[in-house]
Structure formats: structure tokens, C-alpha cells
Design an enzyme around this catalytic site. Structure first.
Site, short mmCIF file in Angstrom:
data_model
loop_
_atom_site.label_atom_id
_atom_site.label_comp_id
_atom_site.label_asym_id
_atom_site.label_seq_id
_atom_site.Cartn_x
_atom_site.Cartn_y
_atom_site.Cartn_z
N ASN A 42 8.76 -12.32 -20.16
CA ASN A 42 7.85 -11.73 -19.18
C ASN A 42 7.00 -10.64 -19.70
OD1 ASN A 42 10.47 -10.30 -19.11
ND2 ASN A 42 9.95 -9.21 -17.18
N GLU A 44 4.97 -7.25 -18.24
CA GLU A 44 4.44 -6.69 -17.25
C GLU A 44 3.28 -5.76 -17.36
OE1 GLU A 44 8.76 -6.13 -15.09
OE2 GLU A 44 7.62 -4.17 -15.88
N CYS A 53 5.43 -14.03 -16.00
CA CYS A 53 6.45 -14.42 -16.06
C CYS A 53 6.70 -15.32 -17.23
CB CYS A 53 7.02 -15.30 -14.79
SG CYS A 53 6.96 -14.44 -13.31
N GLU A 55 8.52 -18.11 -17.82
CA GLU A 55 8.56 -19.39 -17.84
C GLU A 55 7.12 -19.85 -17.67
OE1 GLU A 55 11.81 -18.12 -14.69
OE2 GLU A 55 9.92 -17.11 -15.51
N CYS A 86 10.58 -17.76 -10.19
CA CYS A 86 9.99 -17.29 -8.88
C CYS A 86 9.25 -18.64 -8.29
CB CYS A 86 9.17 -16.06 -9.18
SG CYS A 86 7.54 -16.39 -10.11
N CYS A 89 6.13 -19.73 -10.78
CA CYS A 89 6.85 -20.48 -11.94
C CYS A 89 6.98 -21.80 -11.66
CB CYS A 89 7.89 -19.82 -12.71
SG CYS A 89 7.26 -18.08 -13.43
#
Length: 130
Positions: A42, A44, A53, A55, A86, A89
Site C-alpha cells: 500500500n 498512502e 492498496c 492488491e 477492501c 480491490c
């Protein structure tokens, strides 16, 4: 299936996550139909909408390499039990993977569980026919 190469790749990549705001570091590794492993972490951003993210980083790398068909994915988090991907993803994965894609969720303590994409996202978004 030997999950160890994927778990190792996801764990190594998780260490490089850029998570200064949440502290929630995630690593992912994706095995493709071509036999390659693509990993992601990830990343940010102060503008939370720009956060990506792990994934989706792994998936985008596979697509960019021309090997866009996932056959297995690992997601590693520090949580107990290991956290689920999430919805964003899961939707992204549903564009490229079969519904029965195995999703292995792990943490550094060795906890693990495996689900299928269709269990995590039983009704992916689809455009109306026509």
C-alpha cells in the site's frame, strides 16, 4: 499449491509499504497464469483518495507486464485475524480473475485463512447488457 513463495514476496513487499498516516502496512503477491509473481504494497497519500492498496499495485504490475490473469493472491497484514481486501480491490480483481480465485490471508504470526474471490465479492459490479 505451494503458497510459500507468495507469502514470502508479500511479506518482503509489506516492509516497503508507505503508510505514514494509518500505520497499516499491507503486502500482496499475485501469481499469474503465466507463472510470474507480482507483488505490491500500500502507498498512502495525504490526499486519501490518491492512496493505492497493495492488491491493486500487484494487479496493475501484472497488467503492465502483459500477464493479467491472476490464479492466486496472498494478502499479508499485521491484524489478527488477517484482514480482508477492501471492496475496491475485490472489484478490481474481479475484472481479471475467475470467481474461484483463491485468496490467502496471512499475518506475520502465522495465522492464515483461505477464501475464494466469489465468497468475498459475491456480486461484482457489472454494466447492463446492451
Amino acid at each position: 499449491m505451494d503458497w510459500q513463495p507468495l507469502i514470502r514476496a508479500a511479506g518482503e513487499t509489506r516492509e516497503r509499504a508507505h503508510a505514514p498516516y494509518s500505520g497499516f502496512r499491507v503486502g500482496s503477491a499475485l501469481l499469474t497464469a503465466g507463472g510470474a509473481i507480482f507483488s505490491g504494497c500500500n502507498v498512502e497519500n495525504r490526499s486519501y483518495g490518491a492512496t493505492v492498496c497493495a492488491e491493486r499495485v500487484a494487479l496493475a504490475s501484472a497488467v503492465a507486464a502483459g500477464d493479467p490473469t491472476p490464479v492466486a493472491i496472498v494478502v499479508i497484514t499485521d491484524t489478527s485475524p488477517p484482514s480482508l481486501p477492501c471492496g475496491l480491490c475485490l472489484q478490481a480483481l474481479s475484472e481479471f480473475a475467475a470467481p474461484e480465485l483463491p485468496v490467502r490471508l496471512v499475518n506475520p504470526a502465522g495465522e492464515s485463512r483461505e477464501l475464494r474471490l466469489e465468497e468475498l465479492l459475491p456480486h461484482p459490479f457489472e454494466l447492463p447488457a446492451g
